[in-house]
Design an enzyme around this catalytic site. Sequence first.
Site, PDB file in Angstrom:
ATOM      1  N   LYS A  81     -36.829 -19.413 -46.218  1.00 33.34           N
ATOM      2  CA  LYS A  81     -37.437 -17.949 -45.307  1.00 33.34           C
ATOM      3  C   LYS A  81     -38.341 -19.235 -44.048  1.00 33.34           C
ATOM      4  CE  LYS A  81     -38.390 -13.140 -44.494  1.00 33.34           C
ATOM      5  NZ  LYS A  81     -37.303 -12.142 -45.253  1.00 33.34           N
ATOM      6  N   GLY A 181     -41.764   5.215 -42.078  1.00 30.39           N
ATOM      7  CA  GLY A 181     -41.547   4.748 -41.575  1.00 30.39           C
ATOM      8  C   GLY A 181     -39.691   4.692 -41.473  1.00 30.39           C
ATOM      9  N   GLY A 183     -37.172   3.677 -38.729  1.00 30.64           N
ATOM     10  CA  GLY A 183     -37.010   2.450 -38.254  1.00 30.64           C
ATOM     11  C   GLY A 183     -35.396   2.292 -38.660  1.00 30.64           C
ATOM     12  N   VAL A 185     -34.138   0.969 -41.362  1.00 31.39           N
ATOM     13  CA  VAL A 185     -33.366   1.440 -43.148  1.00 31.39           C
ATOM     14  C   VAL A 185     -34.105   2.250 -42.921  1.00 31.39           C
ATOM     15  CG1 VAL A 185     -34.290   0.537 -45.065  1.00 31.39           C
ATOM     16  CG2 VAL A 185     -33.858  -1.298 -43.390  1.00 31.39           C
TER      17      VAL A 185
HETATM   18  P1  NAI Z   1     -38.721  -1.530 -38.518  1.00 27.40           P
HETATM   19  O1  NAI Z   1     -38.618  -2.306 -37.441  1.00 27.40           O
HETATM   20  O2  NAI Z   1     -36.520  -1.084 -37.866  1.00 27.40           O
HETATM   21  O3  NAI Z   1     -38.648   0.015 -38.848  1.00 27.40           O
HETATM   22  C1  NAI Z   1     -39.663   0.163 -39.359  1.00 27.40           C
HETATM   23  C2  NAI Z   1     -40.693   1.308 -38.392  1.00 27.40           C
HETATM   24  O4  NAI Z   1     -41.864   1.859 -39.566  1.00 27.40           O
HETATM   25  C3  NAI Z   1     -40.644   1.205 -36.999  1.00 27.40           C
HETATM   26  O5  NAI Z   1     -39.312   2.861 -36.237  1.00 27.40           O
HETATM   27  C4  NAI Z   1     -42.237   1.800 -37.059  1.00 27.40           C
HETATM   28  O6  NAI Z   1     -42.427   2.401 -35.944  1.00 27.40           O
HETATM   29  C5  NAI Z   1     -42.728   2.271 -37.779  1.00 27.40           C
HETATM   30  N1  NAI Z   1     -43.904   1.989 -38.541  1.00 27.40           N
HETATM   31  C6  NAI Z   1     -44.999   0.836 -38.086  1.00 27.40           C
HETATM   32  N2  NAI Z   1     -45.878   1.203 -39.073  1.00 27.40           N
HETATM   33  C7  NAI Z   1     -45.918   3.046 -39.631  1.00 27.40           C
HETATM   34  C8  NAI Z   1     -46.950   3.873 -40.509  1.00 27.40           C
HETATM   35  N3  NAI Z   1     -47.878   3.332 -39.984  1.00 27.40           N
HETATM   36  N4  NAI Z   1     -46.538   4.561 -40.392  1.00 27.40           N
HETATM   37  C9  NAI Z   1     -45.195   4.842 -39.951  1.00 27.40           C
HETATM   38  N5  NAI Z   1     -44.976   4.645 -40.160  1.00 27.40           N
HETATM   39  C10 NAI Z   1     -44.595   2.806 -39.186  1.00 27.40           C
HETATM   40  O7  NAI Z   1     -38.525  -2.221 -39.831  1.00 27.40           O
HETATM   41  P2  NAI Z   1     -36.820  -2.100 -40.678  1.00 27.40           P
HETATM   42  O8  NAI Z   1     -35.963  -3.370 -40.608  1.00 27.40           O
HETATM   43  O9  NAI Z   1     -36.637  -0.829 -41.260  1.00 27.40           O
HETATM   44  O10 NAI Z   1     -36.952  -2.616 -42.105  1.00 27.40           O
HETATM   45  C11 NAI Z   1     -38.213  -1.755 -42.470  1.00 27.40           C
HETATM   46  C12 NAI Z   1     -38.930  -2.306 -43.518  1.00 27.40           C
HETATM   47  O11 NAI Z   1     -37.996  -3.159 -45.219  1.00 27.40           O
HETATM   48  C13 NAI Z   1     -39.515  -3.697 -43.663  1.00 27.40           C
HETATM   49  O12 NAI Z   1     -40.619  -3.152 -44.059  1.00 27.40           O
HETATM   50  C14 NAI Z   1     -38.879  -4.391 -43.595  1.00 27.40           C
HETATM   51  O13 NAI Z   1     -39.275  -6.105 -44.150  1.00 27.40           O
HETATM   52  C15 NAI Z   1     -38.450  -4.524 -44.996  1.00 27.40           C
HETATM   53  N6  NAI Z   1     -37.068  -4.215 -45.125  1.00 27.40           N
HETATM   54  C16 NAI Z   1     -35.232  -4.699 -44.298  1.00 27.40           C
HETATM   55  C17 NAI Z   1     -33.967  -5.061 -44.780  1.00 27.40           C
HETATM   56  C18 NAI Z   1     -33.315  -4.568 -43.445  1.00 27.40           C
HETATM   57  O14 NAI Z   1     -31.920  -4.910 -43.735  1.00 27.40           O
HETATM   58  N7  NAI Z   1     -33.544  -4.698 -42.157  1.00 27.40           N
HETATM   59  C19 NAI Z   1     -34.006  -6.305 -45.454  1.00 27.40           C
HETATM   60  C20 NAI Z   1     -35.380  -5.649 -46.916  1.00 27.40           C
HETATM   61  C21 NAI Z   1     -36.809  -5.363 -46.512  1.00 27.40           C
END
Ligand code: NAI
Length: 356
Positions: A81, A181, A183, A185
Amino acid sequence: MPVAKELSGFSDFERVTRFDDAEAQLCAIIAIHSTALGPAAGGCRFTRYPGFDEAAADAAALAHGMSRKNAMADLPLGGGKSVIRMPDGEFDRDRLMRAFGEAVDSLGGAYITAEDVGTGVADMQQIARATRFVAGLPKVGDHAGGDPSPWTGLGVFLSIRHVAGAELQRPLGELTVAVQGAGSVGANLCRRLSEAGATVLVADTNAEKLAALADLAGVEAVAPDKVLGIEADILAPCAMGGVLTPAVVDGLQVRAIAGAANNQIAGPEAGAALQRRGILYCPDFIINAGGIISVSAEYLGEDEDAVSRRVARIPERLAEVIGAAREQDVGPEIMADRMADERIAAAGTAAEAAGG
Ligand code: NAI
């Protein structure tokens, strides 16, 4: 060309290297935990850290996690990483990413980078100008590639469906899933759950993300400070790691946890509390492997069918871990670590034997 300096104090790692390029404002750390199973693969995080030591510790912890995730997803990859410290003030992002690409290239393929928190496809395209050891680039034809998050969403969805049927003995359409969340995913997961007829209670601190889901059947927005304690069947943390503290676990009103965020359990005490309360924890790195499965297929030049087949096997691996955890009376997260570490150690021993 960035200046490289090997960092000491990471005894279980093959190497942890700091790269600096003052002109490009680059300060990055690339942590290679293990190449026993193949080149170390894992994304590049671009964010602010309080200090250098915190950034290095984060890179190392994430790299170790990638070794385990890749091993348990049956990928021919080790774990690595990188983190880039976000500069204060103005900076030229493209130049910074190209300098980072030079750093990756200098490792000669021991480390393969891709997107992580704070980096996107455009960054990978800049990195690709300096190195071929990068994935997460735009998709070409039937080849694997592009945004990996829908695959992560699919793997989490299939895992939740498995938990519904095999553990809760109920069809998904009768269940309520709380999603923290919305986002990349989380939103993908909400869509799939809605299509499957589940009731979804979703929270996000960003109202725009929730607005995008407002038309989905069975999806209801809830307050971010309520979602972790809300009554539901399954909780899916899809925002950030460390959310399951002992206090949060005490207040949970769900029977199982299955989400995408990495390292959801904040320490062994919280893991023990989950076990005591009989709340099933689906180990994050087992069920969120869809993204790295896509990235790995892209790097290896495979097509999307290969990605689909591997992601479809995630629930089998989950069932195996849950079964072994029950037999040994430990939490699934402990069992998953053990199984992964055994695979990595066995590959390391085999490599040594072949080499000598
Ligand atoms: P993202 O950044 O697109 O989405 C995260 C979402 O969580 C955002 O919409 C944000 O506003 C929201 N958020 C932040 N703090 C919050 C809270 N306290 N309460 C509610 N919502 C909150 O990230 P993504 O790509 O969707 O990833 C989500 C998680 O999954 C992360 O922890 C990431 O490390 C993990 N992950 C993602 C992968 C991927 O393919 N994108 C692969 C493996 C793990």
